[in-house]
Design a protein around this motif. Structure first.
Motif, PDB file in Angstrom:
ATOM      1  N   PRO A 152       0.940  -1.201   0.096  1.00  0.00           N
ATOM      2  CA  PRO A 152       0.020  -0.084   0.010  1.00  0.00           C
ATOM      3  C   PRO A 152       0.903   1.261   0.048  1.00  0.00           C
ATOM      4  O   PRO A 152       2.232   1.252   0.813  1.00  0.00           O
ATOM      5  N   GLU A 183     -10.459  -5.489   3.201  1.00  0.00           N
ATOM      6  CA  GLU A 183      -9.213  -5.453   2.439  1.00  0.00           C
ATOM      7  C   GLU A 183      -8.734  -4.250   2.209  1.00  0.00           C
ATOM      8  O   GLU A 183      -7.524  -3.693   2.789  1.00  0.00           O
ATOM      9  N   ARG A 187      -5.765  -2.290   4.391  1.00  0.00           N
ATOM     10  CA  ARG A 187      -4.496  -1.440   3.602  1.00  0.00           C
ATOM     11  C   ARG A 187      -4.221  -0.423   4.222  1.00  0.00           C
ATOM     12  O   ARG A 187      -3.020   0.219   4.391  1.00  0.00           O
TER      13      ARG A 187
END
Length: 335
Positions: A152, A183, A187
């Motif tokens: 990320p 998700e 991140r």
């Protein structure tokens, strides 16, 4: 390593306030106080900016970073690619965008070669960058491509000791809910956690924002907190991160500004931006989170309304320099 890290200082887009900011911080001695700066850009642009702000700063041009000798003044890695006489201040210019793209690529390469330990850039203009040939939506995506970032990454906004990370960013409010997932939130939490750690905080504490009023009122006012945000926080805690929440956005920043958290993870752009800009519009900075080197800028843009007038404030850029230096020292100490 010298206690002061070597940082690239990018002049930014020449049609905006960037060169004036760099000129002012160079002339005041601020840059040299906090780092060993290497200015990156056209020396003619820098000297023109010094005239705009009616200041002087000892400097000299170099063609390679190995020529830098700070006892002579501030070295300027002269790109010789912009003539101030051909640039209209306050108007988007594709050639200036090309110059910015070259600055970024050069600074990234110098980081990879170990010639500089990170860099601070004065404001860019994304439209000019795209008109100048950049195929990426932002400088963050360009840098991630150059560095080969797979995890990320993105903008981390900072005011004082508080960071904020966005789960979604430049999308319509109507698209926020459908864009959230466990998700994606995870991140954002991970990016926030690691960026705080990169400043030297050993055990970051993160506050995570709810999406709906009153945290969804246990499902009566939206289920995102129950179905998506809460589970993402739980997964983060299982991974060893101290993520707390979700907290209603109308109280989250009260807690954050009193020091309960090192960072706040928001669900959408304005959830964090309104709070930070209200609290300290002229102080905020942006850290390039997820990149392998310290990269920081001021949170404001090219400010065309005041560009060329010599009146721009430098406090945000000064905070950016201090943050980049702090992160560079921490990175070296832990390498």
């Amino acid at each position: 390593m010298n206690a002061k890290p070597v940082l690239g200082i990018l002049l930014g887009d020449s049609t905006g306030v960037g060169p004036e900011i760099v000129a002012k911080t160079a002339a005041s001695g601020f840059l040299s106080e906090h780092c060993r700066p290497i200015l990156i850009g056209d020396n003619r642009i820098f000297e023109n900016a010094l005239r705009m702000v009616n200041a002087a700063a000892p400097h000299y041009t170099i063609s390679e970073t190995s020529e830098a000798d700070w006892s002579k003044g501030i070295p300027v890695l002269d790109q010789k690619d912009q003539d101030p006489a051909e640039i209209e201040i306050g108007k988007i210019n594709a050639d200036c965008g090309k110059a910015v793209n070259r600055m970024i690529r050069l600074a990234c390469r110098l980081c990879q070669e170990g010639a500089i330990e990170g860099f601070v850039f004065a404001p860019f203009n994304k439209s000019a960058m795209i008109e100048g040939g950049c195929s990426f939506e932002s400088e963050h995506h360009l840098m991630a491509s150059i560095f080969g970032v797979t995890g990320p990454f993105g903008e981390i906004n900072v005011l004082g000791d508080l960071m904020t990370t966005r789960t979604t960013s430049h999308i319509p409010i109507s698209a926020v809910s459908e864009s959230l997932s466990v998700e994606r939130i995870l991140r954002a939490i991970l990016l926030s956690y690691q960026t705080v750690k990169n400043t030297g905080v050993e055990h970051p504490v993160l506050g995570v924002a709810a999406l709906n009023p009153h945290c969804g009122e246990n499902g009566r006012c939206g289920r995102e907190e129950l179905d998506i945000i809460g589970p993402a926080i739980e997964k983060a805690r299982e991974m060893g991160m101290d993520a707390q929440g979700p907290f209603s956005a109308d109280i989250l920043f009260i807690k954050a500004f009193r020091g309960d958290f090192h960072s706040v993870v928001t669900m959408y752009h304005d959830q964090g931006q309104i709070a930070l800009k209200l609290k300290g519009f002229d102080q905020g900075i942006t850290v390039a989170g997820g990149q392998p080197y310290p990269i920081v800028t001021c949170a404001h843009g090219t400010a065309y309304d005041i560009a060329g007038k010599g009146v721009v404030h430098t406090s945000a850029f000064e905070n950016a320099v201090k943050m980049a230096a702090k992160m560079a020292v921490h990175k070296y100490a832990n390498s």
